[in-house]
Design an enzyme around this catalytic site. Sequence first.
Site, PDB file in Angstrom:
ATOM      1  N   SER A 110      -7.380  -2.351   6.334  1.00 46.08           N
ATOM      2  CA  SER A 110      -6.727  -1.841   7.544  1.00 46.08           C
ATOM      3  C   SER A 110      -6.128  -0.453   7.331  1.00 46.08           C
ATOM      4  O   SER A 110      -5.466   0.070   8.230  1.00 46.08           O
ATOM      5  CB  SER A 110      -5.614  -2.794   7.997  1.00 46.08           C
ATOM      6  OG  SER A 110      -6.142  -3.981   8.521  1.00 46.08           O
ATOM      7  N   ASN A 126      -3.704  -3.516  -3.437  1.00 45.78           N
ATOM      8  CA  ASN A 126      -3.714  -4.714  -2.599  1.00 45.78           C
ATOM      9  C   ASN A 126      -2.347  -5.371  -2.657  1.00 45.78           C
ATOM     10  O   ASN A 126      -1.442  -4.971  -1.931  1.00 45.78           O
ATOM     11  CB  ASN A 126      -4.821  -5.694  -2.960  1.00 45.78           C
ATOM     12  CG  ASN A 126      -5.035  -6.723  -1.845  1.00 45.78           C
ATOM     13  OD1 ASN A 126      -4.707  -6.472  -0.692  1.00 45.78           O
ATOM     14  ND2 ASN A 126      -5.584  -7.866  -2.185  1.00 45.78           N
ATOM     15  N   ASP A 168      -9.469  -9.415  -0.733  1.00 48.02           N
ATOM     16  CA  ASP A 168      -9.655  -8.881   0.622  1.00 48.02           C
ATOM     17  C   ASP A 168     -11.020  -9.242   1.205  1.00 48.02           C
ATOM     18  O   ASP A 168     -11.287  -8.981   2.375  1.00 48.02           O
ATOM     19  CB  ASP A 168      -9.462  -7.359   0.633  1.00 48.02           C
ATOM     20  CG  ASP A 168      -8.021  -6.978   0.960  1.00 48.02           C
ATOM     21  OD1 ASP A 168      -7.198  -7.889   1.155  1.00 48.02           O
ATOM     22  OD2 ASP A 168      -7.724  -5.775   1.020  1.00 48.02           O
ATOM     23  N   THR A 175       0.876  -1.170   0.000  1.00 48.86           N
ATOM     24  CA  THR A 175       0.000   0.000   0.000  1.00 48.86           C
ATOM     25  C   THR A 175       0.911   1.217   0.000  1.00 48.86           C
ATOM     26  O   THR A 175       2.121   1.086   0.141  1.00 48.86           O
ATOM     27  CB  THR A 175      -0.884  -0.050   1.273  1.00 48.86           C
ATOM     28  OG1 THR A 175      -1.590  -1.288   1.293  1.00 48.86           O
ATOM     29  CG2 THR A 175      -1.894   1.068   1.342  1.00 48.86           C
ATOM     30  N   GLY A 209       1.296  -1.305   4.895  1.00 45.60           N
ATOM     31  CA  GLY A 209       1.704  -2.395   5.768  1.00 45.60           C
ATOM     32  C   GLY A 209       0.633  -3.399   6.109  1.00 45.60           C
ATOM     33  O   GLY A 209       0.774  -4.152   7.072  1.00 45.60           O
ATOM     34  N   GLY A 210      -0.493  -3.421   5.357  1.00 38.86           N
ATOM     35  CA  GLY A 210      -1.535  -4.404   5.637  1.00 38.86           C
ATOM     36  C   GLY A 210      -2.006  -4.327   7.072  1.00 38.86           C
ATOM     37  O   GLY A 210      -2.309  -3.249   7.585  1.00 38.86           O
TER      38      GLY A 210
END
Length: 565
Positions: free
Chosen positions: A446, A394, A416, A374, A466-467
Site C-alpha cells: 500500500s 514490513n 505480504d 514503514t 501506516g500499512g
Amino acid sequence: MKQQFSILAILISVLFTTACRQAPKLQPTGLVAEKAMVVSARVEASKIGSNILAKGGNAFDAMVATELALAVAYPFAGNIGGGGFMVYRKADGTTGAIDYREKAPLAAHADMYLDSLGNVIPNKSTTGATSVGVPGTIAGVFAVHKRFGKLPMTQLIAPAIALAKRGVVVTEKQEKRLKRYRNIIAKVSGDSTLLALSYKQGDTIKYHALASTLTKIQQNGRDAFYKGETAKQLAAFIQAKGGYITEEDLAKYEAKWRSPISFKYKGLKVVSMSPPSSGGITIQQIMGMIEPHNLANYGHNSVKTIQVIAEAERRAYADRNYFLGDPDFVEIPMQKLGNKAYLKERMASFSLDKATKSTDVGHGQIQISESNETTHYSIIDAAGNAVSATTTLNGGYGSKLYSEELGFFFNNEMDDFSSKPGVPNMFGLIGAEANSIAPEKRMLSSMTPTIVEKDGKLFMVVGSPGGSTIITSVLQTILNVYEFNLSMQEAVNAPRFHHQWLPDIVMFEKGGFPSETIQELKAKGYQTTTDRAPILGKVDAILVLPNGKLEGGADKRGDDAAIGF
C-alpha cells in the site's frame, strides 16, 4: 426576478467556494526554507540529506544519503535489509518511478507456508529467516544514482557510515518501541543482540557492524551486497537459520523502473506509485469518486466529508484487494479501474442519508490490514527536482532476525503475499489469487509515495507509513491543503480517519473528532472505532508556497523532522 436572483446567488456561492478552496494559506506553520528541504522520520537523516543538497547534490543524491541514514537512525523501518518505492519529478516536469520492492526467492512456491493438511503454519511467514524476501534497497539507491546522481556515490554513503560509528541517541518514542519489541527480538536473534539490550532515552547506540557493511558497499559498489563477500555472508546466514535466500537470488535481483500512475483531480495533477504498489491506483479511484462532491463546502472533517471519503475508500479498497498484484505476473485492469464512468457507477449506491454495507460492495470475501511499520521521506532540491520515497521492512524490525556480522535486520515481506487464499496473515490480510506466492514475484503493497502538481508546477511532495492506512493518510493530507486551505504542517497534524472496506468500520484517531460527529455517523449506520487506530500514518510532506519557498510538514506522531535551507 426572484428566479434570476436565485441563479445569481448560486453562481456567486460557487465562485466564492472555488476561490476559497484555491486561495493559498497565508501563514505557513511548519518549517519554511528558501531553496531546498528534506523531511524524514529522524532528524539525523533529514540533516544528512539536507547537507548533501547544500553541498551541490541534487534530490536523487539526497535520496541515496537519506535512505542509508534512515537504515542507521531508524532501524524500526529504515533498512538495507528491505525495500521500497520512489516517485520522482524532475525540474523540467518529467516524472517516473522505481520499484525496489523485495522479491520472493527462487525456492518460493504457493504452498510454502502450509502444512501437509493445507493449513497455514503459524509464524513461518512472519518471523525469522523463513519470512525473508530478497532485499531491494541497495539495488534501488544504486539504480537511482546511476541514472540521476550528481555527486560520487562514495560521498553519499560516507555520512551514514559516520553516523553508524558515532551512534544515534535514543528518543523517548524509540525507547518505548524497543521495549515493546525486545522480547521477540531476543527470542529470534538472541538476548545479546544489539537491539535486544535495554536502552533508555538519551542513550547512544553505535552500529559498528552496519558501518563495516556500508564501508564494503562504499568501496566495492552494488555488487558488494549482491555478489560479493556480503552476499555470501548474507545467504549463508539466512540458510543456516532455515531460510530460502541463496547467492543466486541476490545476484539476480534488479530494481525496476516503472511508469507511475498519473491522473487529474479538479485543478491538480497527481503522480503516484504504480503496482506492485496499490497506492497509486487506489488513491486515483478514491479521488475520482469524491471529485463530483464539494468537500470545501461540506467542511473539514464534517459528517458529510467523512461520509463521502469513507464510502469512496470502501469501494476502492474492495477493488484493490481483489485485482492488484505484481504486474509482471498478473493482468491488472488499470484503465477500467481508473475510468470515470466506472467510478461513477461504483458510487451510484452511495447516499448521504445512510451508510452502505461493505457486504453490498463487490468481492466480499477479501480483507486487508497491513503492517504500519514503514517509513517515508520527501525531498525537493534547489533546482526544483522532487523525490517521494517510501521504504519498509514490513513488520517493526522486520522478521526480528538480526545479523550481528552484517549489522542489520531482515524484512518479513513474504507475509505480504497470500499464504493461502482466504486465510489472514499477521496483520489480518486475507489475499486473493492475484497476490499468491511465486518465485521472483513482488508482494503487493500500500506504499503511496506521491507528487502533486498545480497549474503545471510542482505543488506538493507527500507520503506516509501506516500499512493499509497509508493511502488514506496521503489522500487526506492532499485534501487538507487543496480543499480546506490548511498549511502543510496543519494538514499533516490534522486528525485522520480510515475505511478499508473490511472490516466494515470507520477508524478515527483517538481524541481527534468531536463525539457529536461520531454519534451522527453512527445514527446513519456507520460502525466506528478509535481503539484500533491510535495513529493513522506519519506523513512527511513538503508544500511549494506561492512565493516559491518550501513549507515542511513533519508528523508530530513520530520523531520526524524537516530540515532545509
